[in-house]
Write a protein that holds these residues in place. Structure first.
Motif, PDB file in Angstrom:
ATOM      1  N   GLU A  85       0.822  -1.223   0.006  1.00  0.00           N
ATOM      2  CA  GLU A  85      -0.061   0.058   0.004  1.00  0.00           C
ATOM      3  C   GLU A  85       0.892   1.261  -0.099  1.00  0.00           C
ATOM      4  O   GLU A  85       0.579   2.371  -0.722  1.00  0.00           O
ATOM      5  CB  GLU A  85      -0.854  -0.024   1.255  1.00  0.00           C
ATOM      6  CG  GLU A  85      -1.936  -1.126   1.055  1.00  0.00           C
ATOM      7  CD  GLU A  85      -2.838  -1.262   2.487  1.00  0.00           C
ATOM      8  OE1 GLU A  85      -4.125  -0.987   2.540  1.00  0.00           O
ATOM      9  OE2 GLU A  85      -1.963  -1.417   3.528  1.00  0.00           O
ATOM     10  N   ARG A  86       1.987   1.106   0.731  1.00  0.00           N
ATOM     11  CA  ARG A  86       2.988   2.370   0.692  1.00  0.00           C
ATOM     12  C   ARG A  86       3.610   2.746  -0.777  1.00  0.00           C
ATOM     13  O   ARG A  86       3.765   3.821  -0.904  1.00  0.00           O
ATOM     14  CB  ARG A  86       4.030   2.307   1.885  1.00  0.00           C
ATOM     15  CG  ARG A  86       3.199   2.518   3.227  1.00  0.00           C
ATOM     16  CD  ARG A  86       4.383   2.165   4.406  1.00  0.00           C
ATOM     17  NE  ARG A  86       3.600   2.540   5.691  1.00  0.00           N
ATOM     18  CZ  ARG A  86       3.918   3.310   6.457  1.00  0.00           C
ATOM     19  NH1 ARG A  86       5.018   4.234   6.098  1.00  0.00           N
ATOM     20  NH2 ARG A  86       3.305   3.545   7.751  1.00  0.00           N
ATOM     21  N   GLU A  92       1.394   6.554  -6.893  1.00  0.00           N
ATOM     22  CA  GLU A  92       0.214   7.600  -7.033  1.00  0.00           C
ATOM     23  C   GLU A  92       0.738   9.095  -6.844  1.00  0.00           C
ATOM     24  O   GLU A  92       0.324   9.914  -7.576  1.00  0.00           O
ATOM     25  CB  GLU A  92      -0.955   7.165  -6.306  1.00  0.00           C
ATOM     26  CG  GLU A  92      -1.489   5.787  -6.529  1.00  0.00           C
ATOM     27  CD  GLU A  92      -2.766   5.528  -5.864  1.00  0.00           C
ATOM     28  OE1 GLU A  92      -2.920   5.917  -4.955  1.00  0.00           O
ATOM     29  OE2 GLU A  92      -3.605   4.583  -6.488  1.00  0.00           O
ATOM     30  N   GLN A  93       1.538   9.159  -5.958  1.00  0.00           N
ATOM     31  CA  GLN A  93       2.010  10.741  -5.549  1.00  0.00           C
ATOM     32  C   GLN A  93       2.969  11.313  -6.689  1.00  0.00           C
ATOM     33  O   GLN A  93       2.903  12.433  -6.753  1.00  0.00           O
ATOM     34  CB  GLN A  93       2.587  10.523  -4.262  1.00  0.00           C
ATOM     35  CG  GLN A  93       1.465  10.706  -3.190  1.00  0.00           C
ATOM     36  CD  GLN A  93       2.068  10.721  -1.982  1.00  0.00           C
ATOM     37  OE1 GLN A  93       3.200  10.271  -1.581  1.00  0.00           O
ATOM     38  NE2 GLN A  93       1.432  11.589  -0.861  1.00  0.00           N
ATOM     39  N   ASN A  97       1.660   5.521 -13.400  1.00  0.00           N
ATOM     40  CA  ASN A  97       0.819   4.381 -13.354  1.00  0.00           C
ATOM     41  C   ASN A  97       1.743   2.823 -13.179  1.00  0.00           C
ATOM     42  O   ASN A  97       2.980   2.862 -13.216  1.00  0.00           O
ATOM     43  CB  ASN A  97       0.069   4.117 -14.657  1.00  0.00           C
ATOM     44  CG  ASN A  97       0.610   3.934 -16.076  1.00  0.00           C
ATOM     45  OD1 ASN A  97       1.779   3.400 -15.891  1.00  0.00           O
ATOM     46  ND2 ASN A  97       0.276   4.744 -17.065  1.00  0.00           N
ATOM     47  N   GLN A  98       1.307   1.703 -12.927  1.00  0.00           N
ATOM     48  CA  GLN A  98       2.018   0.713 -12.626  1.00  0.00           C
ATOM     49  C   GLN A  98       3.049   0.312 -13.926  1.00  0.00           C
ATOM     50  O   GLN A  98       4.154   0.188 -13.478  1.00  0.00           O
ATOM     51  CB  GLN A  98       0.989  -0.680 -12.562  1.00  0.00           C
ATOM     52  CG  GLN A  98       0.405  -0.589 -10.991  1.00  0.00           C
ATOM     53  CD  GLN A  98      -0.379  -1.694 -10.636  1.00  0.00           C
ATOM     54  OE1 GLN A  98      -0.655  -2.491 -11.507  1.00  0.00           O
ATOM     55  NE2 GLN A  98      -0.670  -1.800  -9.333  1.00  0.00           N
ATOM     56  N   LEU A 153       8.718  14.598   0.795  1.00  0.00           N
ATOM     57  CA  LEU A 153       9.535  13.597  -0.038  1.00  0.00           C
ATOM     58  C   LEU A 153       9.209  13.839  -1.466  1.00  0.00           C
ATOM     59  O   LEU A 153      10.099  14.107  -2.287  1.00  0.00           O
ATOM     60  CB  LEU A 153       8.969  12.166   0.316  1.00  0.00           C
ATOM     61  CG  LEU A 153       9.488  11.732   1.754  1.00  0.00           C
ATOM     62  CD1 LEU A 153       8.822  10.539   2.176  1.00  0.00           C
ATOM     63  CD2 LEU A 153      11.030  11.661   1.935  1.00  0.00           C
ATOM     64  N   LEU A 154       7.985  13.700  -1.845  1.00  0.00           N
ATOM     65  CA  LEU A 154       7.660  13.897  -3.511  1.00  0.00           C
ATOM     66  C   LEU A 154       7.523  15.140  -3.837  1.00  0.00           C
ATOM     67  O   LEU A 154       6.474  15.459  -4.302  1.00  0.00           O
ATOM     68  CB  LEU A 154       6.735  12.580  -3.882  1.00  0.00           C
ATOM     69  CG  LEU A 154       6.914  11.335  -3.275  1.00  0.00           C
ATOM     70  CD1 LEU A 154       5.892  10.353  -3.667  1.00  0.00           C
ATOM     71  CD2 LEU A 154       8.392  10.963  -4.146  1.00  0.00           C
ATOM     72  N   ASN A 155       8.322  16.094  -3.802  1.00  0.00           N
ATOM     73  CA  ASN A 155       8.108  17.417  -4.546  1.00  0.00           C
ATOM     74  C   ASN A 155       8.243  17.587  -5.698  1.00  0.00           C
ATOM     75  O   ASN A 155       8.594  16.479  -6.542  1.00  0.00           O
ATOM     76  CB  ASN A 155       9.113  18.495  -3.883  1.00  0.00           C
ATOM     77  CG  ASN A 155      10.502  17.885  -4.004  1.00  0.00           C
ATOM     78  OD1 ASN A 155      10.823  17.877  -5.269  1.00  0.00           O
ATOM     79  ND2 ASN A 155      11.419  17.761  -3.133  1.00  0.00           N
ATOM     80  N   SER A 156       7.577  18.816  -6.221  1.00  0.00           N
ATOM     81  CA  SER A 156       7.616  18.884  -7.720  1.00  0.00           C
ATOM     82  C   SER A 156       8.678  18.539  -8.622  1.00  0.00           C
ATOM     83  O   SER A 156       8.655  18.038  -9.662  1.00  0.00           O
ATOM     84  CB  SER A 156       6.861  20.009  -8.027  1.00  0.00           C
ATOM     85  OG  SER A 156       7.729  21.135  -7.537  1.00  0.00           O
ATOM     86  N   GLU A 157       9.958  19.215  -7.925  1.00  0.00           N
ATOM     87  CA  GLU A 157      11.126  19.136  -8.616  1.00  0.00           C
ATOM     88  C   GLU A 157      11.612  17.137  -8.890  1.00  0.00           C
ATOM     89  O   GLU A 157      12.046  16.835 -10.119  1.00  0.00           O
ATOM     90  CB  GLU A 157      12.143  19.582  -8.040  1.00  0.00           C
ATOM     91  CG  GLU A 157      11.838  21.242  -7.940  1.00  0.00           C
ATOM     92  CD  GLU A 157      12.027  21.444  -9.553  1.00  0.00           C
ATOM     93  OE1 GLU A 157      12.873  21.134 -10.244  1.00  0.00           O
ATOM     94  OE2 GLU A 157      11.348  22.513  -9.693  1.00  0.00           O
TER      95      GLU A 157
END
Length: 207
Positions: A85-86, A92-93, A97-98, A153-157
């Motif tokens: 799930e993580r 997704e963030q 897609n897979q 963590l998942l910033n736009s850059e």
């Protein structure tokens, strides 16, 4: 890859026999012996239990870092949100897609699908692979930490980086490299960054 030598080191540091450690983490002495001899690697639950008991990071036990102490307190909550799930949440963030993610990390799409749905366990090397790609810790994937995913963590850059084909190829080759090669690459990158800082300093001094 699980570092059996680090398990031996910390067991001895605690002055425990294999049997005593096995009792502490609720497994058999034979299991501890197999882990220490490199005959097998502990499943996720046992890996987390060992890290919790010693107060160290799972990343340390998996050889991803030399840093031992996690930024967590108390017992892990790894059953609240599973590793699959993580991984799905991280994917997704990033807006992938897979199929896109599987291509970027060199994994069969059906394998990734089964991992995310919890139908297939994640190997230790795969934990390292996902952690490196998403720039998170193994502790996060295993549920030992819960960083603010949106802010830290998942910033736009970073999202832009992993969507760039050339940079993605370089990153994938980096992931597939040996630990020794990765260490050398990080060393060269530091030299380049230091040189860049030096050039900027000279520009300022010439103003």
């Amino acid at each position: 890859m699980f570092r059996s030598d680090r398990l031996v080191k910390w067991r001895k540091r605690k002055k425990l026999t294999q049997e005593q450690l096995a009792i502490k983490v609720n497994i058999t002495k034979a299991s501890i012996s197999n882990y220490e001899n490199g005959h097998s690697a502990p499943p996720h639950e046992t890996l987390v239990a060992l890290a919790d008991f010693f107060g160290i990071t799972t990343d340390y036990l998996l050889g991803r870092t030399n840093a031992t102490f996690p930024q967590v307190k108390g017992k892990s909550n790894h059953f609240v949100l599973g590793i699959g799930e993580r991984i799905k949440k991280l994917r997704e963030q990033t807006g992938l897609n897979q199929l896109e993610l599987s291509k970027k990390i060199g994994m069969n799409n059906s394998v990734l699908s089964r991992i995310e749905s919890g139908k297939r366990p994640v190997e230790h090397d795969e934990i390292n692979q996902f952690a490196d790609f998403f720039m998170v810790t193994g502790d996060y994937l295993l549920g030992r930490t819960d960083p603010d995913m949106d802010n830290n963590l998942l910033n736009s850059e970073y999202v832009k980086l992993i969507k760039n084909p050339e940079e993605t190829l370089f990153f994938r080759e980096y992931l597939e490299s040996s630990e020794e090669c990765k260490k050398e690459l990080r060393h060269f990158w530091k030299i380049i960054k230091d040189a860049e800082k030096g050039r900027k300093l000279e520009d300022r001094q010439g103003e």
